[in-house]
Design a protein around this motif. Structure first.
Motif, mmCIF file in Angstrom:
data_model
loop_
_atom_site.group_PDB
_atom_site.id
_atom_site.type_symbol
_atom_site.label_atom_id
_atom_site.label_comp_id
_atom_site.label_asym_id
_atom_site.label_seq_id
_atom_site.Cartn_x
_atom_site.Cartn_y
_atom_site.Cartn_z
ATOM 1 N N ASP A 17 0.814 -1.217 0.000
ATOM 2 C CA ASP A 17 0.000 0.000 0.000
ATOM 3 C C ASP A 17 0.849 1.269 0.000
ATOM 4 O OD1 ASP A 17 -2.204 -1.641 0.099
ATOM 5 O OD2 ASP A 17 -2.605 -1.308 2.225
ATOM 6 N N GLY A 18 2.180 1.104 0.012
ATOM 7 C CA GLY A 18 3.069 2.257 0.009
ATOM 8 C C GLY A 18 3.251 2.887 1.375
ATOM 9 N N ARG A 19 2.958 2.142 2.450
ATOM 10 C CA ARG A 19 3.092 2.669 3.806
ATOM 11 C C ARG A 19 4.261 2.017 4.528
ATOM 12 N NH1 ARG A 19 -1.243 0.998 6.712
ATOM 13 N NH2 ARG A 19 -1.811 -0.461 5.118
ATOM 14 N N ASP A 20 5.293 1.704 3.817
ATOM 15 C CA ASP A 20 6.473 1.065 4.368
ATOM 16 C C ASP A 20 7.619 2.059 4.312
ATOM 17 O OD1 ASP A 20 9.077 -0.699 3.741
ATOM 18 O OD2 ASP A 20 7.681 -1.845 4.961
ATOM 19 N N ALA A 21 8.469 2.059 5.332
ATOM 20 C CA ALA A 21 9.593 3.008 5.370
ATOM 21 C C ALA A 21 10.485 2.869 4.145
ATOM 22 C CB ALA A 21 10.399 2.802 6.639
ATOM 23 N N ARG A 22 10.565 1.685 3.565
ATOM 24 C CA ARG A 22 11.393 1.512 2.374
ATOM 25 C C ARG A 22 10.850 2.280 1.187
ATOM 26 N NH1 ARG A 22 11.500 -4.838 3.324
ATOM 27 N NH2 ARG A 22 9.383 -4.214 3.791
ATOM 28 N N ALA A 23 9.606 2.735 1.274
ATOM 29 C CA ALA A 23 9.014 3.513 0.190
ATOM 30 C C ALA A 23 9.396 4.995 0.260
ATOM 31 C CB ALA A 23 7.490 3.381 0.229
ATOM 32 N N LEU A 24 10.016 5.421 1.363
ATOM 33 C CA LEU A 24 10.432 6.812 1.498
ATOM 34 C C LEU A 24 11.626 7.105 0.596
ATOM 35 C CD1 LEU A 24 10.231 7.209 5.366
ATOM 36 C CD2 LEU A 24 8.671 8.177 3.671
ATOM 37 N N PRO A 25 11.681 8.297 0.033
ATOM 38 C CA PRO A 25 12.813 8.659 -0.822
ATOM 39 C C PRO A 25 14.122 8.649 -0.034
ATOM 40 C CG PRO A 25 11.034 10.264 -1.059
ATOM 41 C CD PRO A 25 10.674 9.368 0.084
ATOM 42 N N ALA A 26 15.192 8.215 -0.676
ATOM 43 C CA ALA A 26 16.502 8.144 -0.017
ATOM 44 C C ALA A 26 16.954 9.510 0.481
ATOM 45 C CB ALA A 26 17.538 7.558 -0.969
ATOM 46 N N ARG A 27 16.532 10.589 -0.168
ATOM 47 C CA ARG A 27 16.945 11.921 0.280
ATOM 48 C C ARG A 27 16.397 12.243 1.662
ATOM 49 N NH1 ARG A 27 12.793 15.778 -0.865
ATOM 50 N NH2 ARG A 27 11.146 14.843 -2.109
ATOM 51 N N TRP A 28 15.361 11.524 2.106
ATOM 52 C CA TRP A 28 14.821 11.716 3.453
ATOM 53 C C TRP A 28 15.494 10.804 4.466
ATOM 54 C CZ3 TRP A 28 8.769 11.854 2.941
ATOM 55 C CH2 TRP A 28 8.396 12.957 2.183
ATOM 56 N N THR A 29 15.876 9.624 4.040
ATOM 57 C CA THR A 29 16.376 8.631 4.991
ATOM 58 C C THR A 29 17.893 8.533 5.067
ATOM 59 O OG1 THR A 29 16.189 6.897 3.320
ATOM 60 C CG2 THR A 29 14.290 7.229 4.772
ATOM 61 N N SER A 30 18.591 8.758 3.958
ATOM 62 C CA SER A 30 20.055 8.603 3.931
ATOM 63 C C SER A 30 20.783 9.477 4.941
ATOM 64 C CB SER A 30 20.594 8.854 2.537
ATOM 65 O OG SER A 30 20.149 7.851 1.668
ATOM 66 N N PRO A 31 20.443 10.771 5.061
ATOM 67 C CA PRO A 31 21.185 11.601 6.019
ATOM 68 C C PRO A 31 21.069 11.125 7.466
ATOM 69 C CG PRO A 31 19.907 12.970 4.525
ATOM 70 C CD PRO A 31 19.486 11.542 4.310
ATOM 71 N N LEU A 32 20.006 10.422 7.790
ATOM 72 C CA LEU A 32 19.788 9.963 9.167
ATOM 73 C C LEU A 32 20.609 8.730 9.509
ATOM 74 C CD1 LEU A 32 15.923 10.413 9.267
ATOM 75 C CD2 LEU A 32 17.667 11.980 10.132
ATOM 76 N N LYS A 33 20.993 7.972 8.494
ATOM 77 C CA LYS A 33 21.776 6.746 8.683
ATOM 78 C C LYS A 33 21.155 5.806 9.723
ATOM 79 C CE LYS A 33 26.077 8.780 7.222
ATOM 80 N NZ LYS A 33 26.228 10.187 7.322
#
Length: 62
Positions: A17-33
């Motif tokens: 359904d697109g409600r998984d964290a893996r569906a978030l763009p890398a530009r949002w998640t990569s900086p957080l590591k």
């Protein structure tokens, strides 16, 4: 994504359904590591996946 979004659904269905964290763009998640900085005891420096998994297990517990 909020914990209540997963109540009653399998994680696989949430991903479909697109409600998984893996569906978030890398530009949002990569900086957080995948690291959380908090004053909550025992949680400083853990990955975001740790409290998310704990929250999910509590949300679906009967």
């Amino acid at each position: 994504m909020q914990p209540e979004d997963l109540v009653g659904h399998e994680p696989r269905q949430a991903a479909e359904d697109g409600r998984d964290a893996r569906a978030l763009p890398a530009r949002w998640t990569s900086p957080l590591k995948n690291r959380l900085s908090t004053s909550v005891p025992s949680f400083d420096g853990v990955g975001f996946d740790t409290p998310a998994a704990l929250t999910h297990s509590e949300a679906v517990r009967p």
